[in-house]
Design a protein around this motif. Structure first.
Motif, mmCIF file in Angstrom:
data_model
loop_
_atom_site.group_PDB
_atom_site.id
_atom_site.type_symbol
_atom_site.label_atom_id
_atom_site.label_comp_id
_atom_site.label_asym_id
_atom_site.label_seq_id
_atom_site.Cartn_x
_atom_site.Cartn_y
_atom_site.Cartn_z
ATOM 1 N N GLU A 78 11.742 29.961 -16.391
ATOM 2 C CA GLU A 78 11.340 30.490 -15.096
ATOM 3 C C GLU A 78 12.114 29.765 -13.991
ATOM 4 O O GLU A 78 12.450 28.580 -14.135
ATOM 5 C CB GLU A 78 9.840 30.283 -14.883
ATOM 6 N N GLU A 79 12.388 30.457 -12.888
ATOM 7 C CA GLU A 79 13.154 29.873 -11.786
ATOM 8 C C GLU A 79 12.514 28.607 -11.228
ATOM 9 O O GLU A 79 13.209 27.746 -10.720
ATOM 10 C CB GLU A 79 13.350 30.890 -10.647
ATOM 11 N N GLU A 80 11.195 28.485 -11.311
ATOM 12 C CA GLU A 80 10.493 27.348 -10.734
ATOM 13 C C GLU A 80 10.535 26.110 -11.628
ATOM 14 O O GLU A 80 9.924 25.092 -11.310
ATOM 15 C CB GLU A 80 9.021 27.700 -10.463
ATOM 16 N N THR A 81 11.238 26.154 -12.737
ATOM 17 C CA THR A 81 11.246 25.048 -13.688
ATOM 18 C C THR A 81 11.809 23.771 -13.057
ATOM 19 O O THR A 81 12.635 23.829 -12.145
ATOM 20 C CB THR A 81 12.060 25.402 -14.946
ATOM 21 N N ASP A 82 11.353 22.641 -13.579
ATOM 22 C CA ASP A 82 11.932 21.369 -13.163
ATOM 23 C C ASP A 82 12.722 20.740 -14.312
ATOM 24 O O ASP A 82 13.150 19.606 -14.236
ATOM 25 C CB ASP A 82 10.867 20.417 -12.626
ATOM 26 N N GLU A 83 12.922 21.524 -15.385
ATOM 27 C CA GLU A 83 13.727 21.071 -16.518
ATOM 28 C C GLU A 83 15.216 21.192 -16.192
ATOM 29 O O GLU A 83 15.628 22.082 -15.450
ATOM 30 C CB GLU A 83 13.457 21.928 -17.755
ATOM 31 N N LEU A 84 16.010 20.298 -16.784
ATOM 32 C CA LEU A 84 17.457 20.435 -16.680
ATOM 33 C C LEU A 84 17.910 21.490 -17.676
ATOM 34 O O LEU A 84 17.371 21.602 -18.778
ATOM 35 C CB LEU A 84 18.152 19.112 -16.966
ATOM 36 N N VAL A 85 18.905 22.263 -17.291
ATOM 37 C CA VAL A 85 19.388 23.348 -18.140
ATOM 38 C C VAL A 85 20.870 23.182 -18.409
ATOM 39 O O VAL A 85 21.583 22.476 -17.696
ATOM 40 C CB VAL A 85 19.099 24.730 -17.497
ATOM 41 N N ASP A 86 21.328 23.871 -19.457
ATOM 42 C CA ASP A 86 22.749 23.852 -19.826
ATOM 43 C C ASP A 86 23.528 24.957 -19.127
ATOM 44 O O ASP A 86 24.722 24.821 -18.891
ATOM 45 C CB ASP A 86 22.887 24.028 -21.346
ATOM 46 N N VAL A 87 22.833 26.064 -18.851
ATOM 47 C CA VAL A 87 23.476 27.237 -18.264
ATOM 48 C C VAL A 87 22.566 27.842 -17.198
ATOM 49 O O VAL A 87 21.366 27.977 -17.418
ATOM 50 C CB VAL A 87 23.771 28.320 -19.337
ATOM 51 N N VAL A 88 23.166 28.201 -16.069
ATOM 52 C CA VAL A 88 22.482 29.001 -15.065
ATOM 53 C C VAL A 88 23.212 30.337 -14.986
ATOM 54 O O VAL A 88 24.421 30.370 -14.765
ATOM 55 C CB VAL A 88 22.472 28.331 -13.671
ATOM 56 N N VAL A 89 22.482 31.420 -15.232
ATOM 57 C CA VAL A 89 23.020 32.765 -15.046
ATOM 58 C C VAL A 89 22.536 33.205 -13.674
ATOM 59 O O VAL A 89 21.344 33.351 -13.446
ATOM 60 C CB VAL A 89 22.530 33.726 -16.153
ATOM 61 N N MET A 90 23.484 33.367 -12.763
ATOM 62 C CA MET A 90 23.165 33.588 -11.350
ATOM 63 C C MET A 90 23.674 34.956 -10.904
ATOM 64 O O MET A 90 24.874 35.173 -10.786
ATOM 65 C CB MET A 90 23.840 32.479 -10.538
ATOM 66 N N TRP A 91 22.747 35.890 -10.680
ATOM 67 C CA TRP A 91 23.095 37.211 -10.161
ATOM 68 C C TRP A 91 23.220 37.083 -8.647
ATOM 69 O O TRP A 91 22.324 36.551 -7.987
ATOM 70 C CB TRP A 91 21.992 38.216 -10.501
ATOM 71 N N TRP A 92 24.333 37.568 -8.074
ATOM 72 C CA TRP A 92 24.553 37.398 -6.641
ATOM 73 C C TRP A 92 25.271 38.614 -6.062
ATOM 74 O O TRP A 92 26.216 39.121 -6.661
ATOM 75 C CB TRP A 92 25.397 36.156 -6.387
ATOM 76 N N ARG A 93 24.777 39.061 -4.909
ATOM 77 C CA ARG A 93 25.386 40.186 -4.199
ATOM 78 C C ARG A 93 25.744 39.746 -2.784
ATOM 79 O O ARG A 93 25.206 38.763 -2.296
ATOM 80 C CB ARG A 93 24.399 41.371 -4.121
ATOM 81 N N GLU A 94 26.608 40.495 -2.156
ATOM 82 C CA GLU A 94 27.101 40.148 -0.821
ATOM 83 C C GLU A 94 25.967 39.864 0.169
ATOM 84 O O GLU A 94 26.045 38.925 0.956
ATOM 85 C CB GLU A 94 27.989 41.279 -0.293
ATOM 86 N N ASP A 95 24.880 40.639 0.114
ATOM 87 C CA ASP A 95 23.795 40.471 1.087
ATOM 88 C C ASP A 95 22.731 39.462 0.646
ATOM 89 O O ASP A 95 21.676 39.349 1.269
ATOM 90 C CB ASP A 95 23.145 41.816 1.416
ATOM 91 N N ASP A 96 23.001 38.672 -0.400
ATOM 92 C CA ASP A 96 22.042 37.666 -0.863
ATOM 93 C C ASP A 96 22.085 36.381 -0.037
ATOM 94 O O ASP A 96 21.297 35.476 -0.289
ATOM 95 C CB ASP A 96 22.273 37.327 -2.337
ATOM 96 N N GLY A 97 23.002 36.292 0.912
ATOM 97 C CA GLY A 97 23.088 35.089 1.740
ATOM 98 C C GLY A 97 24.412 34.375 1.545
ATOM 99 O O GLY A 97 25.393 34.950 1.081
ATOM 100 N N ASP A 98 24.401 33.104 1.906
ATOM 101 C CA ASP A 98 25.607 32.285 1.819
ATOM 102 C C ASP A 98 25.830 31.854 0.364
ATOM 103 O O ASP A 98 24.968 31.184 -0.217
ATOM 104 C CB ASP A 98 25.466 31.066 2.740
#
Length: 119
Positions: free
Chosen positions: A30-50
Motif C-alpha cells: 500500500e502507498e502508506e507503507t513505511d517499509e523499504l522497497v526494492d522497486v517503485v512503479v510510479m504512474w505519472w501524467r503531465e497534470d499530476d504535478g511537478d
C-alpha cells in the motif's frame, strides 16, 4: 523483491501491474507503507504535478540499490511527458535513466540513484 505502486488511476493499464505482481509473486504494498522497497512503479501524467517532486517522494521508501519504474503515457496520448523533461527531472532528483521501454500505451523509464548499479 518488495514493490510499491503509486499514481494508479483508471487510465492505467492493469495488465502491467498484474505482470509485475506475477513476477514478484506478491501484491504491491500500500502507498502508506513505511517499509523499504526494492522497486517503485510510479504512474505519472503531465497534470499530476511537478515530476521532480514526484520522483523525490518515490525515493523515500526506496531501499539502497532500488529502482523506480516511471510509467508515463506514450507519445500522442493524453498526459504525455516529453523525454527531455523526464531526463531533466530525474537528474534534478538525483537519478539517472538506465532503460526506456514501450509498455502498451505507456512508456516505462527505469531510474536509479546516481552512482548505483542497476539490479
Amino acid at each position: 523483491m518488495i514493490a510499491l505502486e503509486t499514481g494508479w488511476d483508471e487510465d492505467c493499464d492493469p495488465a502491467i501491474s498484474e505482470a509485475v505482481e506475477a513476477v514478484l509473486g506478491e501484491d504491491f504494498l500500500e502507498e502508506e507503507t513505511d517499509e523499504l522497497v526494492d522497486v517503485v512503479v510510479m504512474w505519472w501524467r503531465e497534470d499530476d504535478g511537478d515530476l521532480v517532486d514526484g520522483l523525490v517522494d518515490a525515493l523515500r521508501p526506496l531501499g539502497d540499490g532500488g529502482t523506480i519504474w516511471l510509467l508515463t503515457p506514450g507519445a500522442g496520448k493524453p498526459g504525455t511527458i516529453a523525454p527531455g523533461e523526464i531526463s531533466e527531472s530525474a537528474q534534478l532528483a538525483g537519478l539517472v535513466q538506465t532503460t526506456a521501454e514501450r509498455l502498451g500505451d505507456w512508456q516505462g523509464s527505469c531510474l536509479v540513484a546516481r552512482g548505483a548499479m542497476k539490479k
